[in-house]
Design a protein around this motif. Structure first.
Motif, PDB file in Angstrom:
ATOM      1  N   VAL A   1     -89.837-133.783  41.926  1.00  0.00           N
ATOM      2  CA  VAL A   1     -88.401-133.946  42.125  1.00  0.00           C
ATOM      3  C   VAL A   1     -87.661-133.223  41.017  1.00  0.00           C
ATOM      4  CG1 VAL A   1     -88.621-136.142  43.332  1.00  0.00           C
ATOM      5  CG2 VAL A   1     -88.390-136.129  40.854  1.00  0.00           C
ATOM      6  N   MET A   2     -86.372-133.043  41.193  1.00  0.00           N
ATOM      7  CA  MET A   2     -85.566-132.434  40.132  1.00  0.00           C
ATOM      8  C   MET A   2     -84.291-133.243  39.981  1.00  0.00           C
ATOM      9  SD  MET A   2     -83.995-128.940  41.857  1.00  0.00           S
ATOM     10  CE  MET A   2     -85.551-128.271  42.350  1.00  0.00           C
ATOM     11  N   SER A   3     -83.719-133.153  38.812  1.00  0.00           N
ATOM     12  CA  SER A   3     -82.470-133.861  38.543  1.00  0.00           C
ATOM     13  C   SER A   3     -81.325-133.158  39.258  1.00  0.00           C
ATOM     14  CB  SER A   3     -82.192-133.892  37.043  1.00  0.00           C
ATOM     15  OG  SER A   3     -81.874-132.580  36.588  1.00  0.00           O
ATOM     16  N   VAL A   4     -80.195-133.826  39.337  1.00  0.00           N
ATOM     17  CA  VAL A   4     -79.005-133.229  39.942  1.00  0.00           C
ATOM     18  C   VAL A   4     -78.621-131.971  39.155  1.00  0.00           C
ATOM     19  CG1 VAL A   4     -76.551-133.566  40.405  1.00  0.00           C
ATOM     20  CG2 VAL A   4     -78.167-135.395  40.893  1.00  0.00           C
TER      21      VAL A   4
ATOM     22  N   GLU B   1     -80.579-129.973  37.475  1.00  0.00           N
ATOM     23  CA  GLU B   1     -81.527-128.910  37.811  1.00  0.00           C
ATOM     24  C   GLU B   1     -81.211-128.317  39.183  1.00  0.00           C
ATOM     25  OE1 GLU B   1     -85.648-130.251  35.584  1.00  0.00           O
ATOM     26  OE2 GLU B   1     -85.012-131.362  37.367  1.00  0.00           O
ATOM     27  N   ALA B   2     -80.869-129.189  40.132  1.00  0.00           N
ATOM     28  CA  ALA B   2     -80.539-128.712  41.476  1.00  0.00           C
ATOM     29  C   ALA B   2     -79.269-127.861  41.448  1.00  0.00           C
ATOM     30  CB  ALA B   2     -80.369-129.899  42.425  1.00  0.00           C
ATOM     31  N   MET B   3     -78.265-128.297  40.684  1.00  0.00           N
ATOM     32  CA  MET B   3     -77.024-127.532  40.577  1.00  0.00           C
ATOM     33  C   MET B   3     -77.274-126.176  39.927  1.00  0.00           C
ATOM     34  SD  MET B   3     -74.693-129.400  41.951  1.00  0.00           S
ATOM     35  CE  MET B   3     -73.065-129.148  41.343  1.00  0.00           C
TER      36      MET B   3
ATOM     37  N   ARG C   1     -72.235-121.565  36.524  1.00  0.00           N
ATOM     38  CA  ARG C   1     -72.311-123.038  36.586  1.00  0.00           C
ATOM     39  C   ARG C   1     -70.981-123.689  36.221  1.00  0.00           C
ATOM     40  NH1 ARG C   1     -73.125-128.124  37.067  1.00  0.00           N
ATOM     41  NH2 ARG C   1     -75.121-129.069  36.661  1.00  0.00           N
ATOM     42  N   GLU C   2     -70.281-123.124  35.226  1.00  0.00           N
ATOM     43  CA  GLU C   2     -69.021-123.716  34.800  1.00  0.00           C
ATOM     44  C   GLU C   2     -67.930-123.631  35.862  1.00  0.00           C
ATOM     45  OE1 GLU C   2     -69.289-119.511  33.289  1.00  0.00           O
ATOM     46  OE2 GLU C   2     -70.583-121.253  33.187  1.00  0.00           O
ATOM     47  N   LYS C   3     -68.071-122.695  36.830  1.00  0.00           N
ATOM     48  CA  LYS C   3     -67.081-122.606  37.908  1.00  0.00           C
ATOM     49  C   LYS C   3     -67.341-123.647  38.989  1.00  0.00           C
ATOM     50  CE  LYS C   3     -65.386-118.046  37.536  1.00  0.00           C
ATOM     51  NZ  LYS C   3     -64.426-117.224  38.191  1.00  0.00           N
TER      52      LYS C   3
END
Length: 112
Positions: free
Chosen positions: A89-92, A94-96, A107-109
């Motif tokens: 599984v991956m964390s939120v 990591e998924a983002m 990512r900042e956008k």
């Protein structure tokens, strides 16, 4: 009804010129067309048209359920369940990060 609210929209100039010409041919101003669009959003309680991707569009890393058989969907669900049982599984976050990387979005956008 008093129309006193102002909406500012940024558009690509050529698109605006083409749409304005079409609206003029229909006897509508841009303001009237936008007002009509807002009326339809209220009437439909959402956009007055479907916002979807073509079924034949392939996006790397994204399952297109419209192109999958029931068996393929079942297999994908089972695979996901089995992966989660063994800790794959991956964390939120990591998924983002993965989503942003796949779609070349800083990512900042995406989230501030």
């Amino acid at each position: 009804m008093n129309k006193s609210s102002v909406l500012t929209v940024r558009l690509e100039p050529t698109k605006r010129q083409i749409v304005a010409a079409i609206l003029r041919a229909l006897g509508l101003s841009e303001s009237t067309a936008i007002d009509m669009f807002y009326d339809q959003i209220m009437y439909c309680n959402g956009l007055p048209f479907d916002v979807t991707l073509p079924e034949d569009l392939d996006i790397p890393g994204v399952m297109n359920l419209g192109k999958m058989t029931k068996e393929e969907i079942d297999e994908a669900v089972i695979k996901t369940i089995e992966s989660s049982k063994v800790g794959e599984v991956m964390s939120v976050d990591e998924a983002m990060d993965m989503f942003c990387s796949m779609h070349n979005i800083p990512r900042e956008k995406l989230c501030k």
